[in-house]
Enzyme design. Structure first.
Site, PDB file in Angstrom:
ATOM      1  N   HIS A   1      -2.815 -16.259  -7.892  1.00  0.00           N
ATOM      2  CA  HIS A   1      -3.939 -16.637  -7.333  1.00  0.00           C
ATOM      3  C   HIS A   1      -4.931 -17.173  -8.250  1.00  0.00           C
ATOM      4  O   HIS A   1      -5.962 -16.911  -7.894  1.00  0.00           O
ATOM      5  CB  HIS A   1      -4.388 -15.423  -6.676  1.00  0.00           C
ATOM      6  CG  HIS A   1      -4.491 -13.867  -7.464  1.00  0.00           C
ATOM      7  ND1 HIS A   1      -5.430 -14.131  -8.313  1.00  0.00           N
ATOM      8  CD2 HIS A   1      -4.346 -12.980  -7.087  1.00  0.00           C
ATOM      9  CE1 HIS A   1      -5.609 -12.498  -9.156  1.00  0.00           C
ATOM     10  NE2 HIS A   1      -4.746 -11.819  -8.621  1.00  0.00           N
TER      11      HIS A   1
ATOM     12  N   HIS B   1      -6.741  -3.431   4.066  1.00  0.00           N
ATOM     13  CA  HIS B   1      -8.122  -2.598   3.853  1.00  0.00           C
ATOM     14  C   HIS B   1      -8.121  -1.298   5.952  1.00  0.00           C
ATOM     15  O   HIS B   1      -7.833  -2.356   6.290  1.00  0.00           O
ATOM     16  CB  HIS B   1      -9.430  -3.130   3.192  1.00  0.00           C
ATOM     17  CG  HIS B   1      -9.033  -2.904   2.087  1.00  0.00           C
ATOM     18  ND1 HIS B   1      -8.758  -2.143   1.278  1.00  0.00           N
ATOM     19  CD2 HIS B   1      -8.869  -4.501   1.433  1.00  0.00           C
ATOM     20  CE1 HIS B   1      -8.399  -3.156   0.249  1.00  0.00           C
ATOM     21  NE2 HIS B   1      -8.615  -4.727   0.073  1.00  0.00           N
TER      22      HIS B   1
ATOM     23  N   ASP C   1      -1.744 -12.971  -0.415  1.00  0.00           N
ATOM     24  CA  ASP C   1      -2.470 -12.092  -1.644  1.00  0.00           C
ATOM     25  C   ASP C   1      -2.449 -10.662  -0.346  1.00  0.00           C
ATOM     26  O   ASP C   1      -3.277 -10.830   0.041  1.00  0.00           O
ATOM     27  CB  ASP C   1      -3.411 -12.333  -2.473  1.00  0.00           C
ATOM     28  CG  ASP C   1      -3.566 -11.635  -2.913  1.00  0.00           C
ATOM     29  OD1 ASP C   1      -3.131  -9.960  -3.257  1.00  0.00           O
ATOM     30  OD2 ASP C   1      -4.907 -11.494  -3.832  1.00  0.00           O
TER      31      ASP C   1
ATOM     32  N   ARG D   1       0.930  -1.338   0.024  1.00  0.00           N
ATOM     33  CA  ARG D   1       0.194   0.138   0.203  1.00  0.00           C
ATOM     34  C   ARG D   1       0.520   1.054  -0.023  1.00  0.00           C
ATOM     35  O   ARG D   1       0.143   2.263   0.416  1.00  0.00           O
ATOM     36  CB  ARG D   1      -1.274   0.148   1.012  1.00  0.00           C
ATOM     37  CG  ARG D   1      -1.897  -0.898   1.532  1.00  0.00           C
ATOM     38  CD  ARG D   1      -2.770  -1.343  -0.080  1.00  0.00           C
ATOM     39  NE  ARG D   1      -3.865  -2.189  -0.427  1.00  0.00           N
ATOM     40  CZ  ARG D   1      -4.278  -2.381  -0.794  1.00  0.00           C
ATOM     41  NH1 ARG D   1      -3.713  -3.136  -1.488  1.00  0.00           N
ATOM     42  NH2 ARG D   1      -5.250  -3.521  -0.594  1.00  0.00           N
TER      43      ARG D   1
END
Lengths: 328, 433
Positions: free
Chosen positions: B241, B318, B314, B73
């Site tokens: 993935h 958030h 993965d 991020r």
């Protein structure tokens, strides 16, 4: 706000019973459905009186929180609460702080600060009622969440069918149209399974959800075999341009529209409204005596009274309970 | 290609642990001595040389893990994760190396952006970090990035992860041009015209709940396309993935035909199915979505037989408020660095579905091989990249469990077995329970 809640929590007796919600038909048992239908019948008989208001929920606060346009559902919940003497507060997203970008959680908690007994919510997103149930202390009633559930619609439809046929078990209902985008269809399917109604879903291939455990066909001809033809609204607002679920509404109407010649004489027709006359339903069908659309609206009122009563009291309503309420 | 902050190498003797390195063929109770961050001896009753002695009795000492798929991020959403917090989380999860995806804000598509990350990692990273750069500028699928310069600036591979490279012609050009860099393309396979608006695997659960379906075929047609292009151009690719049985079948067929394709699978796709979506918990919303039991079983088979060589978390942090919304409004993605080993040990190894040695191989040598990284190993002369695991201890996952800045874990409230007692990364102790 937090401190008020803390005080109230401190005063609460230990281990309160779980709050009752109506979030999904899948939360109901067959007994729950029978009880709710019975309660609605009791309320319906009370509505024949000259003074239609019952004191049953006097002093209770019912908040209607509507994030989607709605006429019949919002008016029906509001009137249901008023007929039971509850205070009501109706919030529509347009013109509220939702317009200012407030999150559902914050709106729910703000309204929750008024200590409402029930929050009735309609929201375009699946799971919104569950979120409200999680962040407030109110009993939550789902008045439609996205394409997921619309449990009071399914209950009022059962109530309507029971009034019409005097039974539910063994009936055969053909549900026609845009099943994919229909929370009504999904709720009905679960409700039908609970009470033993056979259901056939009919519609264009791309509007029948893949993987759904149900009897499905694209052949409109089968509706003639059903006791009731339940017509779903062709949800134009959900049919984005170019998605090509069907080539055109015109072709849809020609191929799957419910017209007089596709019905048996006397065959009953239902529609959750609002209707697109000339698309999913021929105007002659909509206006015929066999269309139960207005009965559905009337059933909606008593079912919603029953639901509000049921989540708050959790028990069957009998004549004695009503009488006691009136004395009080 | 990998960056971490400078630290003095540790001097440690791990005494009496069960040492497990499936690639080196070791599985026995011995001592391991580390001198200045390098493994100097493996054997019984080693001299401590005044080193710190770590009691490994009852514990497993294995090569530390490599995660080929993490979202740090940074730049842009440092409120959700930073290089410091993400690598602390990695260390706590037993990882010595992670690869970070370039779908940040701005996208890592220029040497300048990449250079800033490399510099920060050199100051802050607790474990080694490699950075992928984008395949196309802004991940818009229209123009190739300057791959040669990006490779020189330290890009470990290229990916538009988060979005697919929609055009087959663009994918072909990317395969052709990236060949001069010696770096692989890591591909997010999704045909958007099939997955559009889909939140949940198209199947019984989505049909019942009313979610727009995201069908398996949206992934597998892209997997087939990219395998065909990789075969045609003779270039290696890595498939990110994977989630469906159809994709596994296509990969197996292509590998048998000699296509140099590697692939990864996440812990959640190995353990969960779309059935859990009934909870409407936004923490089980990810892209690709959780699929059916048939898919889960196929992924586990492929992991066992080596068709899928790598486990990838993965890890997708958030912010709390972004996940505290109705399911449909929530962003895709869950965290995973700090729970990956424990959940796979608890749900796959303990019930006998996956040997511990295979799990360790797929979390270490597999991903290292796929991206041409040094394989963490227990061997004399190798840099110490080791994890000490307590396979007896249970722990409860809660919001306080995490070093990550985010807590959008699908395992909140679960009890897991397997605790990371110590992680040694790049020769230094990066984490200690």
């Amino acid at each position: 706000m937090t401190s008020i809640r803390l005080v109230r929590d401190d005063l609460r007796p230990p281990g309160p019973p779980p709050r009752r919600h109506l979030l999904s038909v899948s939360d109901l048992t067959r007994d729950d459905v029978q009880r709710l239908l019975g309660t609605a019948r009791t309320f319906e008989s009370a509505l024949d009186r000259e003074v239609k208001k019952l004191p049953t929920l006097k002093g209770r606060l019912v908040v209607n929180l509507f994030y989607e346009a709605s006429t019949r559902t919002s008016s029906s919940f509001e009137l249901a609460a008023k007929r039971l003497s509850a205070d009501t507060l109706t919030i529509k997203s347009a013109g509220s702080s939702v317009d200012k970008g407030e999150s559902l959680k914050d709106t729910a908690q703000t309204l929750g600060a008024y200590d409402p007994d029930v929050i009735v919510i309609r929201h375009p997103q699946i799971g919104a009622p569950q979120l409200v149930a999680r962040v407030t202390d109110a009993h939550v009633v789902n008045a439609g969440d996205g394409k997921h559930q619309h449990p009071t619609q399914a209950l009022l439809d059962l109530y309507t069918m029971q009034q019409e046929f005097d039974r539910l078990e063994g009936l055969h209902v053909a549900v026609v149209g845009d099943v994919l985008h229909s929370r009504v269809a999904r709720s009905l399917l679960q409700a039908f399974a609970l009470v033993g109604i056979r259901c056939t879903l009919v519609g264009p291939p791309a509007l029948l959800p893949r993987g759904l455990d149900a009897e499905m066909t694209t052949d409109i001809g089968v509706i003639r075999d059903a006791d009731v033809v339940y017509v779903l609204r062709m949800q134009q607002e959900r049919m984005e341009a170019g998605s090509n679920y069907v080539p055109s509404l015109r072709e849809y109407a020609a191929r799957w529209g419910v017209t007089p010649d596709r019905l048996r004489p006397g065959q009953k027709v239902m529609h959750p409204g609002p209707m697109n006359r000339g698309v999913e339903i021929d105007p002659r069908v909509a206006d015929s005596v066999d269309a139960l659309v207005e009965t559905q609206v009337r059933s909606g009122l008593v079912i919603r009274m029953a639901v509000l009563y049921d989540v708050l009291t959790g028990g069957p309503v009998g004549v004695r309970a009503l009488a006691a309420a009136e004395v009080a | 290609m990998l960056y971490l902050k400078d630290r003095p190498g540790a001097n440690i003797v791990v005494r009496g642990a069960r040492v497990l390195d499936p690639v080196e063929g070791i599985d026995s109770v011995v001592d391991v001595r580390i001198d200045a961050g390098v493994i100097s001896a493996i054997g019984e009753q080693l001299d401590t040389n005044e080193h710190r002695v770590v009691d490994g009795a009852g514990l497993v000492l294995a090569p530390a893990f490599v995660d080929p798929h993490v979202h740090l991020r940074t730049p842009g959403r440092e409120d959700e994760e930073t290089i410091a917090s993400g690598t602390q989380a990695a260390a706590a999860g037993g990882f010595c190396a992670i690869l970070a995806m370039p779908n940040t804000d701005p996208v890592v598509d220029s040497a300048a952006t990449l250079g800033a990350l490399v510099e920060t990692a050199g100051r802050e990273a607790e474990v080694a970090v490699g950075f992928l750069a984008a395949i196309t500028r802004g991940q818009r699928g229209e123009e190739l990035t300057e791959m040669a310069e990006l490779a020189d600036a330290g890009a470990v591979a290229f990916s538009d992860d988060g979005v697919p490279v929609a055009s087959a012609g663009m994918m072909r050009r990317a395969l052709q041009y990236s060949s001069i860099t010696g770096r692989k393309l890591a591909l997010h396979c999704e045909e958007r015209s099939l997955s559009h608006d889909g939140h949940v695997h198209e199947g019984a659960v989505a049909a019942e709940l009313g979610f727009a379906g995201y069908p398996s075929v949206a992934e597998s047609v892209m997997v087939e396309r990219d395998l065909a292009l990789a075969a045609y151009e003779g270039q290696p690719i890595h498939l990110l993935h994977l989630s469906s049985v159809e994709s596994v079948t296509a990969l197996r067929r292509a590998r048998a035909a000699g296509v140099a394709a590697t692939a990864e699978v996440t812990p959640h796709h190995l353990v969960l199915t779309d059935d859990v979506v009934r909870s409407l918990d936004p923490n089980v919303k990810m892209n690709p979505p959780l699929r059916a039991e048939l898919d889960r079983a196929a992924l586990l088979d492929a992991l066992r037989d080596g068709t899928i060589e790598s486990i990838a978390t993965d890890h997708a942090p958030h912010a709390l408020h972004e996940k505290d919304v109705p399911f449909e409004a929530a962003p895709f993605g869950v965290t995973g660095l700090e729970t990956a080993f424990a959940v796979l040990y608890t749900r796959l190894v303990q019930p006998g579905l996956l040997p511990l040695a295979t799990l360790v191989e797929r979390m270490t040598a597999g991903p290292a091989r796929a991206f041409g990284l040094d394989r963490p190993c227990v061997a004399v002369g190798a840099a110490a990249n080791l994890v000490l695991l307590d396979l007896e201890r249970e722990w409860d996952v809660d919001a306080q469990s995490f070093r990550s800045r985010s807590r959008n874990s699908w395992l909140l409230g679960e009890r897991l077995t397997g605790v990371v007692a110590m992680t040694i990364a790049g020769g230094a102790v990066a984490f200690e329970a």
